[in-house]
Design a protein around this motif. Structure first.
Motif, mmCIF file in Angstrom:
data_model
loop_
_atom_site.group_PDB
_atom_site.id
_atom_site.type_symbol
_atom_site.label_atom_id
_atom_site.label_comp_id
_atom_site.label_asym_id
_atom_site.label_seq_id
_atom_site.Cartn_x
_atom_site.Cartn_y
_atom_site.Cartn_z
ATOM 1 N N ARG A 12 22.810 128.574 26.440
ATOM 2 C CA ARG A 12 23.190 127.206 26.797
ATOM 3 C C ARG A 12 22.234 126.636 27.835
ATOM 4 O O ARG A 12 22.037 125.434 27.920
ATOM 5 C CB ARG A 12 24.614 127.189 27.352
ATOM 6 C CG ARG A 12 25.662 127.531 26.334
ATOM 7 C CD ARG A 12 27.033 127.435 26.942
ATOM 8 N NE ARG A 12 28.038 127.895 25.992
ATOM 9 C CZ ARG A 12 29.262 128.145 26.306
ATOM 10 N NH1 ARG A 12 29.678 127.984 27.553
ATOM 11 N NH2 ARG A 12 30.109 128.551 25.392
ATOM 12 N N THR A 13 21.688 127.525 28.661
ATOM 13 C CA THR A 13 20.725 127.129 29.694
ATOM 14 C C THR A 13 19.505 128.042 29.591
ATOM 15 O O THR A 13 19.577 129.116 28.994
ATOM 16 C CB THR A 13 21.336 127.267 31.108
ATOM 17 O OG1 THR A 13 21.696 128.642 31.313
ATOM 18 C CG2 THR A 13 22.561 126.382 31.270
ATOM 19 N N HIS A 23 7.333 137.696 30.017
ATOM 20 C CA HIS A 23 7.377 136.514 30.883
ATOM 21 C C HIS A 23 7.897 135.302 30.129
ATOM 22 O O HIS A 23 7.682 134.175 30.542
ATOM 23 C CB HIS A 23 5.981 136.238 31.451
ATOM 24 C CG HIS A 23 5.444 137.394 32.226
ATOM 25 N ND1 HIS A 23 5.925 137.756 33.453
ATOM 26 C CD2 HIS A 23 4.479 138.303 31.925
ATOM 27 C CE1 HIS A 23 5.278 138.818 33.888
ATOM 28 N NE2 HIS A 23 4.396 139.182 32.977
ATOM 29 N N ARG A 24 8.591 135.556 29.006
ATOM 30 C CA ARG A 24 9.134 134.453 28.214
ATOM 31 C C ARG A 24 10.413 133.908 28.853
ATOM 32 O O ARG A 24 11.109 134.613 29.562
ATOM 33 C CB ARG A 24 9.450 134.923 26.796
ATOM 34 C CG ARG A 24 8.237 135.336 26.001
ATOM 35 C CD ARG A 24 8.664 135.836 24.617
ATOM 36 N NE ARG A 24 7.559 136.414 23.915
ATOM 37 C CZ ARG A 24 7.231 137.703 23.957
ATOM 38 N NH1 ARG A 24 7.930 138.538 24.671
ATOM 39 N NH2 ARG A 24 6.197 138.149 23.287
ATOM 40 N N THR A 25 10.697 132.668 28.536
ATOM 41 C CA THR A 25 11.956 132.051 28.950
ATOM 42 C C THR A 25 12.792 131.827 27.710
ATOM 43 O O THR A 25 12.311 131.285 26.710
ATOM 44 C CB THR A 25 11.698 130.715 29.670
ATOM 45 O OG1 THR A 25 10.905 130.982 30.838
ATOM 46 C CG2 THR A 25 12.994 130.052 30.081
ATOM 47 N N ILE A 26 14.031 132.260 27.762
ATOM 48 C CA ILE A 26 14.980 132.017 26.683
ATOM 49 C C ILE A 26 15.448 130.572 26.856
ATOM 50 O O ILE A 26 16.008 130.222 27.896
ATOM 51 C CB ILE A 26 16.162 132.999 26.763
ATOM 52 C CG1 ILE A 26 15.652 134.451 26.665
ATOM 53 C CG2 ILE A 26 17.198 132.686 25.686
ATOM 54 C CD1 ILE A 26 16.659 135.505 27.079
ATOM 55 N N GLN A 27 15.182 129.743 25.867
ATOM 56 C CA GLN A 27 15.476 128.311 25.957
ATOM 57 C C GLN A 27 16.870 128.009 25.402
ATOM 58 O O GLN A 27 17.389 128.766 24.578
ATOM 59 C CB GLN A 27 14.430 127.509 25.177
ATOM 60 C CG GLN A 27 13.028 127.638 25.709
ATOM 61 C CD GLN A 27 12.886 127.057 27.114
ATOM 62 O OE1 GLN A 27 13.608 126.142 27.507
ATOM 63 N NE2 GLN A 27 11.940 127.595 27.866
ATOM 64 N N PRO A 28 17.483 126.900 25.831
ATOM 65 C CA PRO A 28 18.768 126.506 25.255
ATOM 66 C C PRO A 28 18.665 126.429 23.731
ATOM 67 O O PRO A 28 17.700 125.894 23.186
ATOM 68 C CB PRO A 28 19.027 125.126 25.867
ATOM 69 C CG PRO A 28 18.281 125.160 27.164
ATOM 70 C CD PRO A 28 17.048 125.977 26.885
ATOM 71 N N GLY A 29 19.633 127.029 23.052
ATOM 72 C CA GLY A 29 19.648 127.076 21.595
ATOM 73 C C GLY A 29 19.041 128.349 21.022
ATOM 74 O O GLY A 29 19.273 128.680 19.860
ATOM 75 N N ASP A 30 18.259 129.102 21.818
ATOM 76 C CA ASP A 30 17.670 130.359 21.345
ATOM 77 C C ASP A 30 18.724 131.458 21.286
ATOM 78 O O ASP A 30 19.615 131.525 22.138
ATOM 79 C CB ASP A 30 16.556 130.839 22.292
ATOM 80 C CG ASP A 30 15.307 129.998 22.236
ATOM 81 O OD1 ASP A 30 15.216 129.102 21.369
ATOM 82 O OD2 ASP A 30 14.417 130.234 23.080
#
Length: 139
Positions: A12-13, A23-30
């Motif tokens: 959600r966030t 170093h990845r960011t889990i994005q909203p919707g992933d």
């Protein structure tokens, strides 16, 4: 039997992937994996839950070579093997790297795409590339 809790979720966030070296960011919707280990179970020797968010790239099963590395380490070195551990960086890369002469407290395993082991005197796992076996024991 492992008491680890695992659930696949949709973010959600934005949140960082907790895998070592990612170093990845889990994005909203992933989609991502949320895994937790209860206190004082297996490698979690703390009194708190140990939780980790894992991105889809780190969930891929492309760790055959890493699994073989962990298995090879376990064949040669049982739990309690004396080692020099470098929790941050190896001294070849950072002359001020901290060295910890200790013993393994777990078998080597795969965490994401990295072979790791837990050692006495340190609260997190350490990559096998940051472990040197001490022949003849801890002095």
């Amino acid at each position: 039997m492992s008491l680890a809790l695992r659930s696949y979720r949709t973010a959600r966030t934005a949140k960082p992937c907790g895998m070592h070296g990612c170093h990845r960011t889990i994005q909203p919707g992933d989609r991502y994996l949320r895994t937790s280990l209860p206190p004082l179970v297996d490698v979690n020797s703390s009194e708190h839950w140990w939780s980790l968010n894992v991105c889809t790239a780190c969930m891929r099963d492309d760790t055959a070579g890493v699994s073989k590395s962990a298995a090879s380490f376990n064949e040669l070195h049982p739990i309690g093997t004396p080692v020099s551990a470098y929790p941050g960086a190896r001294p070849e890369l950072d002359p001020s790297a901290r060295r910890l002469d200790t013993r393994t407290r777990s078998a080597a395993s795969v965490l994401g795409h990295t072979a790791v082991v837990w050692v006495e005197g340190h609260g997190a796992c350490i990559a096998l590339t940051h472990i040197d076996v001490i022949e003849g024991g801890v002095s």
